[in-house]
Design a protein around this motif. Structure first.
Motif, PDB file in Angstrom:
ATOM      1  N   TYR A 840      44.423  49.844 -15.008  1.00 15.67           N
ATOM      2  CA  TYR A 840      43.741  50.148 -16.555  1.00 15.67           C
ATOM      3  C   TYR A 840      43.773  50.295 -17.772  1.00 15.67           C
ATOM      4  O   TYR A 840      42.413  50.546 -19.156  1.00 15.67           O
ATOM      5  N   GLY A 841      44.017  48.520 -17.674  1.00 14.30           N
ATOM      6  CA  GLY A 841      44.094  48.013 -19.257  1.00 14.30           C
ATOM      7  C   GLY A 841      45.296  48.682 -20.024  1.00 14.30           C
ATOM      8  O   GLY A 841      45.185  48.203 -21.386  1.00 14.30           O
ATOM      9  N   PHE A 842      46.250  49.175 -19.114  1.00 17.29           N
ATOM     10  CA  PHE A 842      47.564  50.029 -19.988  1.00 17.29           C
ATOM     11  C   PHE A 842      49.049  48.785 -19.738  1.00 17.29           C
ATOM     12  O   PHE A 842      48.713  48.699 -18.588  1.00 17.29           O
ATOM     13  N   HIS A 902      45.952  44.773  -9.250  1.00 13.33           N
ATOM     14  CA  HIS A 902      44.652  44.585  -8.138  1.00 13.33           C
ATOM     15  C   HIS A 902      44.435  43.337  -9.584  1.00 13.33           C
ATOM     16  O   HIS A 902      44.400  43.539  -9.757  1.00 13.33           O
ATOM     17  N   THR A 903      45.157  42.267  -8.774  1.00 11.75           N
ATOM     18  CA  THR A 903      44.075  40.936  -8.982  1.00 11.75           C
ATOM     19  C   THR A 903      42.635  40.738  -8.719  1.00 11.75           C
ATOM     20  O   THR A 903      42.107  41.195  -7.537  1.00 11.75           O
ATOM     21  N   GLN A 904      41.770  39.585  -9.115  1.00  7.69           N
ATOM     22  CA  GLN A 904      40.659  38.734  -9.240  1.00  7.69           C
ATOM     23  C   GLN A 904      40.493  38.592  -7.976  1.00  7.69           C
ATOM     24  O   GLN A 904      39.242  38.912  -6.879  1.00  7.69           O
ATOM     25  N   THR A 916      37.906  51.607  -2.545  1.00  7.32           N
ATOM     26  CA  THR A 916      36.848  50.964  -2.800  1.00  7.32           C
ATOM     27  C   THR A 916      37.495  49.599  -4.003  1.00  7.32           C
ATOM     28  O   THR A 916      38.202  50.075  -3.977  1.00  7.32           O
ATOM     29  N   ARG A 917      36.715  48.300  -3.639  1.00  7.59           N
ATOM     30  CA  ARG A 917      36.706  47.761  -4.597  1.00  7.59           C
ATOM     31  C   ARG A 917      37.004  48.334  -6.521  1.00  7.59           C
ATOM     32  O   ARG A 917      37.486  47.784  -7.181  1.00  7.59           O
ATOM     33  N   GLU A 918      35.363  48.475  -6.350  1.00  5.15           N
ATOM     34  CA  GLU A 918      35.312  49.882  -8.048  1.00  5.15           C
ATOM     35  C   GLU A 918      36.722  50.151  -8.672  1.00  5.15           C
ATOM     36  O   GLU A 918      37.031  49.787  -9.348  1.00  5.15           O
ATOM     37  N   GLN A 919      37.364  51.615  -6.978  1.00 11.29           N
ATOM     38  CA  GLN A 919      38.616  52.438  -6.906  1.00 11.29           C
ATOM     39  C   GLN A 919      39.328  51.183  -7.733  1.00 11.29           C
ATOM     40  O   GLN A 919      40.149  51.625  -9.004  1.00 11.29           O
ATOM     41  N   ALA A 920      39.600  50.553  -7.120  1.00 10.10           N
ATOM     42  CA  ALA A 920      40.835  49.301  -7.469  1.00 10.10           C
ATOM     43  C   ALA A 920      40.918  48.630  -9.016  1.00 10.10           C
ATOM     44  O   ALA A 920      42.053  48.765  -9.317  1.00 10.10           O
ATOM     45  N   VAL A 921      39.445  47.612  -9.119  1.00 12.14           N
ATOM     46  CA  VAL A 921      39.961  47.390 -10.319  1.00 12.14           C
ATOM     47  C   VAL A 921      38.815  47.797 -11.851  1.00 12.14           C
ATOM     48  O   VAL A 921      39.725  47.580 -12.725  1.00 12.14           O
ATOM     49  N   PHE A 922      38.113  49.229 -11.449  1.00 15.04           N
ATOM     50  CA  PHE A 922      37.420  49.622 -12.369  1.00 15.04           C
ATOM     51  C   PHE A 922      37.902  50.437 -12.668  1.00 15.04           C
ATOM     52  O   PHE A 922      36.331  51.652 -12.406  1.00 15.04           O
ATOM     53  N   PRO A 923      38.942  51.522 -12.499  1.00 15.13           N
ATOM     54  CA  PRO A 923      38.900  53.097 -12.339  1.00 15.13           C
ATOM     55  C   PRO A 923      38.125  53.751 -13.252  1.00 15.13           C
ATOM     56  O   PRO A 923      37.914  54.191 -13.660  1.00 15.13           O
ATOM     57  N   MET A 924      38.029  53.009 -14.465  1.00 20.52           N
ATOM     58  CA  MET A 924      37.419  53.078 -15.964  1.00 20.52           C
ATOM     59  C   MET A 924      36.246  53.067 -16.727  1.00 20.52           C
ATOM     60  O   MET A 924      36.188  52.708 -17.790  1.00 20.52           O
ATOM     61  N   SER A 926      34.346  48.970 -16.207  1.00 23.01           N
ATOM     62  CA  SER A 926      34.208  47.442 -16.513  1.00 23.01           C
ATOM     63  C   SER A 926      34.534  46.559 -17.473  1.00 23.01           C
ATOM     64  O   SER A 926      34.427  45.297 -18.511  1.00 23.01           O
ATOM     65  N   ASP A 927      34.098  47.977 -18.517  1.00 20.11           N
ATOM     66  CA  ASP A 927      34.497  46.748 -19.899  1.00 20.11           C
ATOM     67  C   ASP A 927      35.527  46.235 -20.889  1.00 20.11           C
ATOM     68  O   ASP A 927      36.444  47.506 -20.933  1.00 20.11           O
ATOM     69  N   ASN A 928      35.584  45.786 -21.562  1.00 15.87           N
ATOM     70  CA  ASN A 928      37.149  44.829 -22.216  1.00 15.87           C
ATOM     71  C   ASN A 928      38.045  45.364 -20.534  1.00 15.87           C
ATOM     72  O   ASN A 928      39.291  45.348 -21.502  1.00 15.87           O
ATOM     73  N   LYS A 929      37.950  44.206 -19.713  1.00 18.92           N
ATOM     74  CA  LYS A 929      38.302  44.177 -18.587  1.00 18.92           C
ATOM     75  C   LYS A 929      40.132  43.320 -18.881  1.00 18.92           C
ATOM     76  O   LYS A 929      39.148  41.745 -18.508  1.00 18.92           O
TER      77      LYS A 929
END
Length: 957
Positions: A840-842, A902-904, A916-924, A926-929
């Motif tokens: 989530y970027g924290f 989760h990594t790239q 899904t992949r989106e649930q894994a890496v973009f839960p909030m 894709s902004d400023n990931k």
């Protein structure tokens, strides 16, 4: 509506830049938590009997530009003489690419200690490089990431020598008489509290003494003599004596590795590798030892492990040795070290490489040889035959020599009997050597530097073959690739991108106060007026520094309610130790030296009991009640049982559990009733400043974490400053200094750090913060910190129960979220939540401290409602993810939480997960990931397969 001039001027105030929530956002948060105003909220939360009646007397705040102009005028009073004083400090040339991209870069200086390795791989790699430099130069097996300074490293070496010694009945420690005087000062202080007998003499005379468990030698003595201690060390090893050797990073480029000569421990200062003198610090110490002693080693060790995908990853190894787990049985009380400075030193080695370092060291030595040859040709006598960069010159009229030096803006070492000392460095030029000839020999010396160079090139005996390093250093590819600025810039950027710092997102760590470190506060630390001063220069050259220290001290006295302040401790844990020493010395002055019991609540920071043990005290734990407060009944019982043996209590306020305890005054009274002193840990001062003070509450001494409350950045794990405030009766017992005396400022007591004012060069940060905030701004900062914490607690309460609250269900400036009930229900742990927050970027909140199975959140006043809401939304979303696990939608063994982060690389590979992949890496979104570069670390693997030096670059992903 037309604004007045005062209103127009106020709109430029720094307060509005430092405090995150706007007035409108504050109103919205107050409404959300059901408080009618900020003042009403504070009045309801803070016990009435400890609230101040008015603001502290520190004046109004200034704008950034006004404060910078005022500080520039103060800085200009410092005199920038060329210092050849040496004694472990020399001028340096910091590579601009490192200065701009590391020291002045918030991506490096605002990061936190790498307890969460998945978001710290960049600084961990730089620290691993630091360890590799240390290993190569010292010739030993394992190195720590960094200690505070050379003198405290020496004290740690002594303590470690006792821990690992097989001579259990020996209590004597021998120190060679040519170590730096400030090192001896700190070692003497530590020896007293440990009950060691200190023996001081010529190195070889150690063999005449019995019952010696350890020895401290210095490879290049303080007066410049280069020693070959190979035979002496062999004899000492035969007697099972542990040998510690102080060494110099730059000289080790040319001199033999002490580890290969038999030393058990090698330590010193990394200052010469690109870190400015800064009137004494901050500077990282290095420390290395033999493999068999690794679990007894002080400081943090960076180790190579692997992540969940089997890829190479780095982490802090063997954390079970540290004070947060081992408490009074820890190897040291080191918490904040000098990571940022260790990284600068390691990057200096990366940038220059082995060839560049050898050129720098050889040039310094050649200039020293030229200076020596010219002085001898001019009829002067040198005290030693073998030197690297330091000469002790016998002079007939010392006063005249020193007067000539000062008249041309030069500092020589002046504390030597009938002699002066001269230490050259990488900034020294040919013209400087000519000036030194004129100072020592007169203007008509007639010496030609090129002719002297030819002479010494043909026949220099200052370092014979036996005193020259024969083995190669820094052969790892990382030290042999990044020598162009383009390559170095990209390498630094690649490391920065692996980390998460405040320039990316809030770091909601409880008890750590990760607030804004404003650019205006950081600018002055690189001003040459502050950066270039030697800590032992004549005090008249440091008028600006002394004014800054006096002003900052007076402000801190006002903000703490104490009577005096000591600026020497260069970390929070060092401040704890210094404060406890003051208490110990005070009791001894009253013929009550038998007072040795230190009461510590069960909720206390691990540094508290570790510091008490270092200060020669016995720890007795005081229980906390079900609400997390100190159990007054147990306190009275333990205080009464201690009786005349009670020395003090160490308490944190607001409590480590995140509440304002209503009985804090009573706690102080109980301890005072039995003759003890009250040490109030300053870790949570961010909830006191402008609202209450330790002195008003009833405490006798506190350390202040300037790297928390007063805006000095954490630097990825340091630097810090931990000055102590004391009541008048303790003021005569705070640390002094053996080299520098300033009337009315320094006592005659023993030192706890190498420099008289600790890490002086970062004090401008706190000066700027207080000067720009003023009394109104500082109180507002504390109040908004409390508001932010209560806003988070209120909004998360239904999903994540808050473990401890005070009156009316409120918290102080931090809150503890109880994960245990949900963990029992779902199997999802606080660790899973911490790692999922990375997606989530924290950065995670503080995990399992002070209560196992919890997360402690401290938002600070710098975070706006927008960022707080983003964090709250992340925590609520994670709760919903856990609900899906509980409902059986995702298996307990395969869901986004247990697989996080989760990594790239994962999302471009095969995907077999039920989410899904989106649930894994973009839960909030894709902004400023933020992308972590490794998956979850395997801690057990790393400790069972300890590897603490550089690995091939190809293994990094």
């Amino acid at each position: 509506m037309t604004q007045t001039l005062s209103q127009l001027e106020h709109t430029g105030a720094f307060i509005e830049r430092h405090i995150g929530p706007s007035p409108e956002q504050q109103d919205a948060m107050l409404n959300a938590i059901g408080a009618r105003s900020l003042n009403a909220l504070i009045a309801a939360i803070v016990p009435a009997d400890i609230q101040l009646s008015g603001p502290p007397a520190i004046g109004d705040g200034l704008t950034e530009h006004q404060a910078l102009a005022e500080l520039k005028a103060i800085a200009s009073q410092n005199l920038r003489y060329k210092s050849y004083i040496g004694m472990g400090y020399t001028p340096v040339l910091t590579p601009p690419v490192i200065l701009r991209n590391v020291l002045e870069n918030p991506g490096w200086y605002t990061a936190y200690t790498p307890y969460q390795p998945e978001v710290s791989q960049g600084r961990l790699e730089a620290l691993l490089n630091f360890q590799q430099v240390t290993l190569d130069l010292t010739g030993l097996d394992i190195a720590s990431a960094s200690l505070l300074d050379e003198a405290t490293a020496a004290a740690e070496a002594m303590a470690m020598a006792k821990r690992v010694s097989k001579l259990k009945n020996a209590h004597r420690f021998f120190v060679a008489d040519d170590i730096h005087p400030q090192t001896l000062d700190v070692v003497r202080t530590r020896a007293e509290t440990f009950g060691f007998e200190l023996l001081i003499g010529k190195a070889e005379s150690v063999l005449d003494n019995q019952e010696v468990f350890g020895v401290l030698l210095q490879q290049v003595g303080t007066t410049g003599e280069v020693h070959d201690y190979t035979r002496l060390i062999a004899e000492l090893k035969a007697r099972k004596v542990i040998v510690a050797v102080a060494a110099d990073f730059m000289s080790l480029v040319m001199l033999p590795a002490p580890g290969r000569q038999g030393a058990d421990i090698v330590f010193g200062s990394a200052q010469r590798f690109g870190v400015p003198m800064g009137y004494g610090g901050p500077h990282a110490a290095f420390f290395a030892t033999r493999d068999e002693h690794k679990r007894s080693m002080p400081g943090r060790i960076i180790g190579v492990s692997r992540d969940a995908a089997g890829n190479t990853a780095l982490r802090m190894a063997m954390q079970t040795r540290e004070q947060h787990i081992r408490r009074e049985k820890a190897n040291s009380n080191i918490c904040t070290s000098q990571v940022l400075l260790a990284n600068i030193a390691s990057l200096y080695a990366v940038f220059h490489g082995p060839a560049g370092l050898k050129r720098i060291a050889s040039r310094i030595h050649r200039l020293t040889d030229i200076l020596a040859a010219g002085l001898q040709q001019g009829g002067l006598t040198l005290r030693h035959q073998h030197w690297f960069d330091t000469l002790t010159v016998e002079v007939a009229d010392k006063a005249a020599v020193l007067e000539r030096a000062l008249s041309v803006g030069v500092n020589l070492r002046m504390d030597l009997h009938h002699a002066v000392g001269i230490t050259l460095d990488e900034t020294t030029q040919r013209e400087d050597v000519a000036v030194l000839f004129s100072i020592l020999l007169g203007e008509t010396h007639g010496l030609d530097i090129d002719q002297l160079d030819a002479v010494v090139a043909a026949d220099s005996q200052s370092l014979p073959a036996a005193l020259l390093r024969q083995d190669a250093i820094l052969s790892h590819p990382v030290f042999n690739r990044y020598h162009s600025e383009t390559e170095m810039m990209r390498y630094l950027h690649s490391l920065e991108r692996k980390d998460l710092a405040l320039n990316q997102a809030m770091i909601p760590l409880g008890s750590c106060t990760m607030k804004l470190n404003a650019a205006a506060e950081m600018i002055p630390i690189t001003w040459p007026e502050f950066a270039e001063l030697h800590p032992f220069c004549p005090v008249g050259q440091a008028t600006g520094y002394l004014q800054l220290i006096a002003q900052l001290s007076q402000w801190l006295v006002q903000l703490t309610g104490y009577d005096a302040l000591c600026m020497q401790p260069n970390s929070g844990a060092q401040g704890e130790y210094a404060g406890l020493l003051a208490i110990r010395r005070y009791h001894q002055s009253r013929h009550e030296g038998g007072r040795h019991i230190c009461l510590i609540p069960s909720s206390a920071h691990g540094t508290n009991p570790a510091s008490a043990q270092m200060a020669g005290m016995s720890v007795v734990v005081v229980a906390c009640d079900k609400q997390g407060n100190i159990d007054l009944h147990d306190l009275r019982l333990k205080a009464e049982q201690a009786g005349d043996a009670l020395s003090c209590i160490m308490v944190t306020y607001p409590s480590t559990h995140g509440v304002y305890e209503e009985t804090i005054r009573e706690v102080c009274q109980v301890v005072h009733q039995y003759g003890g002193q009250v040490y109030l840990d300053g870790a949570n001062m961010n909830a006191q400043v402008g609202i209450t003070t330790p002195g008003y509450i009833g405490a006798d001494v506190s350390h202040l974490n300037l790297h928390k409350t007063f805006c000095i950045p954490h630097g990825g794990g340091g630097p810090g400053m931990g000055p102590i405030g004391v009541k008048a009766h303790l003021a005569p017992f705070v640390p002094g200094h053996s080299v520098v005396q300033v009337d009315g400022v320094l006592t005659q007591q023993g030192a706890v750090a190498a420099a008289p004012f600790g890490s002086a060069s970062i004090l401008p940060i706190s000066w700027m913060y207080i000067r720009m905030m003023g009394a109104e701004g500082l109180k507002q900062a504390s109040s908004v910190a409390i508001l932010n914490a209560n806003y988070i607690a209120t909004r998360l309460q239904s999903a994540w129960p808050v473990l401890y609250t005070g009156r009316d269900g409120r918290v102080a400036h931090e809150c503890i979220l109880d994960i245990r009930p949900l963990k029992e229900q779902s199997g999802i742990s606080e660790l899973d939540i911490a790692k999922r927050l990375i997606d989530y970027g924290f950065h995670a909140p503080t995990m399992s401290f002070p209560v196992s199975g919890t997360l402690m959140v401290e938002p600070t006043e710098s975070e706006s409602k927008i960022e707080l809401d983003r964090f709250i939304d992340a925590m609520l979303a994670i709760r919903k993810e856990i609900d899906r696990v509980v409902a059986g939608e995702w298996p307990a063994e395969d869901n986004p939480l247990v697989n996080a982060p989760h990594t790239q690389m994962e999302i471009v590979g095969e995907w077999s997960h039920p989410y899904t992949r989106e649930q894994a890496v973009f839960p909030m979104g894709s902004d400023n990931k933020y992308w972590p570069t490794v998956k979850r670390l395997d801690d057990v693997y790393g400790d069972r397969n300890l590897f603490c030096s550089c690995v091939p670059i190809s293994e990094y992903h």
